[in-house]
Design an enzyme around this catalytic site. Sequence first.
Site, PDB file in Angstrom:
ATOM      1  N   TYR A   1     -17.457 -20.016 -23.262  1.00 20.46           N
ATOM      2  CA  TYR A   1     -16.245 -20.821 -23.425  1.00 20.46           C
ATOM      3  C   TYR A   1     -16.312 -22.065 -22.552  1.00 20.46           C
ATOM      4  CZ  TYR A   1     -14.132 -16.866 -25.823  1.00 20.46           C
ATOM      5  OH  TYR A   1     -13.851 -15.870 -26.704  1.00 20.46           O
TER       6      TYR A   1
ATOM      7  N   LYS B   1      -3.366   3.396  -1.097  1.00 20.07           N
ATOM      8  CA  LYS B   1      -2.481   2.781  -2.103  1.00 20.07           C
ATOM      9  C   LYS B   1      -3.327   2.145  -3.208  1.00 20.07           C
ATOM     10  CE  LYS B   1      -2.207  -1.199   0.959  1.00 20.07           C
ATOM     11  NZ  LYS B   1      -1.449  -1.789   2.062  1.00 20.07           N
TER      12      LYS B   1
HETATM   13  C1  LIG Z   1      -2.412  -1.688   3.156  1.00 18.86           C
HETATM   14  C2  LIG Z   1      -1.924  -1.356   4.493  1.00 18.86           C
HETATM   15  C3  LIG Z   1      -2.815  -0.978   5.508  1.00 18.86           C
HETATM   16  C4  LIG Z   1      -4.314  -1.011   5.334  1.00 18.86           C
HETATM   17  O1  LIG Z   1      -4.763  -2.337   5.510  1.00 18.86           O
HETATM   18  P1  LIG Z   1      -6.322  -2.697   5.470  1.00 18.86           P
HETATM   19  O2  LIG Z   1      -6.342  -4.150   5.766  1.00 18.86           O
HETATM   20  O3  LIG Z   1      -6.772  -2.414   4.084  1.00 18.86           O
HETATM   21  O4  LIG Z   1      -6.972  -1.858   6.475  1.00 18.86           O
HETATM   22  C5  LIG Z   1      -2.296  -0.594   6.718  1.00 18.86           C
HETATM   23  N1  LIG Z   1      -0.967  -0.583   6.928  1.00 18.86           N
HETATM   24  C6  LIG Z   1      -0.080  -0.960   5.987  1.00 18.86           C
HETATM   25  C7  LIG Z   1       1.373  -0.941   6.288  1.00 18.86           C
HETATM   26  C8  LIG Z   1      -0.525  -1.361   4.746  1.00 18.86           C
HETATM   27  O5  LIG Z   1       0.358  -1.735   3.815  1.00 18.86           O
END
Ligand SMILES: *Cc1c(COP(=O)(O)O)cnc(C)c1O
Length: 366
Positions: free
Chosen positions: A256, A35
Amino acid sequence: MNRPILASIDTQAFAHNLSRVRELAPESKIWAVIKARSYGHSFEAALKGLGSTDGFALLDIQDAVWLREHGWQGRILLLEGLFHENELDLAQELHCDLVVHCDAQVDWLERYADKVHKTISVFLKMNTGMNRLGFKPENYRTIFHRLHVAGYHMHHMTHFANADQINQAPTVGSQLEIFSQATDGLAGSTSLANSAAILWHRNALGDWVRPGIMLYGASPTGLYSDIEHAHLKPVMQLRSEIIDIQDLHKGDRIGYGGRFIAPEDMRIGIIACGYADGYPRHAKDGTPVWVGNSIDSNGGVICPLVGRVSMDMLTVDLRNASDAKIGSVVELWGSKVPVDEVARMSDTIGYELLCAVAPRVPVSIK
Ligand SMILES: *Cc1c(COP(=O)(O)O)cnc(C)c1O
């Protein structure tokens, strides 16, 4: 010449990390979680480096379209299922597996049942304590049977809230117990473990593991020392160059707000990377930046960030780097500076930094 910033993606490191997951979960199949543009690494790089995964898990059905168009024939899991009923035809055409987490999605699938001509696999999501998505354990069986009767291939899924609490098995254990009880006797494979569970709760793997962050070589806890033993490799190197150097007098302020005041006469390097590239504006003075002559050299030195990060630039203390000059290369994070370390100095976790690498940063895939 383009602006020198670059996110360089090492597909061999991807493949290495995937093989580490296989070693840690030899009995399980793998949903490689990609994702958020593959945690900021690009889908192209994920497809190239993680091609031996059993499936990819992602959010947006358009990204599934992209994967199919680019030749991916393995499985694809939509991690939050469909967002609209009208995506069902496309999901079927793409042969996606669907998470189902709410009543509306169940209704859509029931209405759609007689239009199903390919198998559609459902990963039914149980809320075992995360209290985000999913059905309560007491309602789970009823929902399971409704979709089973409607002809879907049913599997079971849950997500751990505290798997990153190392050595505190009970936090995972209670969710695991709820899950096991509610699914007892039901057919179908299971999917439980995120990276943290794969690394630290090996009793909770299930038939399909769902590694995300560990595939990218960063730590679920946000602390690099926690994953050192797992021999994962950072996949992204965010790099840039020194584009100017200033000679400061003692007492001069930088940037800044003048947050940093030169304690003595000193040189500082101005680097082409700022928060508009995804570098955290909250990075404190002292956040490590590697400076060297060539990006692959083992030499080079760590220079501390000094002064506030601005939109397009940041500044580092060059007192350790006497031969640094305009054009010297820098690594903002990668194998010399763990992204977790930059995150820690910015009160966040590596996940956030990786995902936030801005679209304006060119990606190079090797
Ligand atoms: C993002 C996600 C993962 C992966 O999690 P990590 O901590 O990056 O390994 C696994 N399962 C679901 C449902 C997620 O949304």
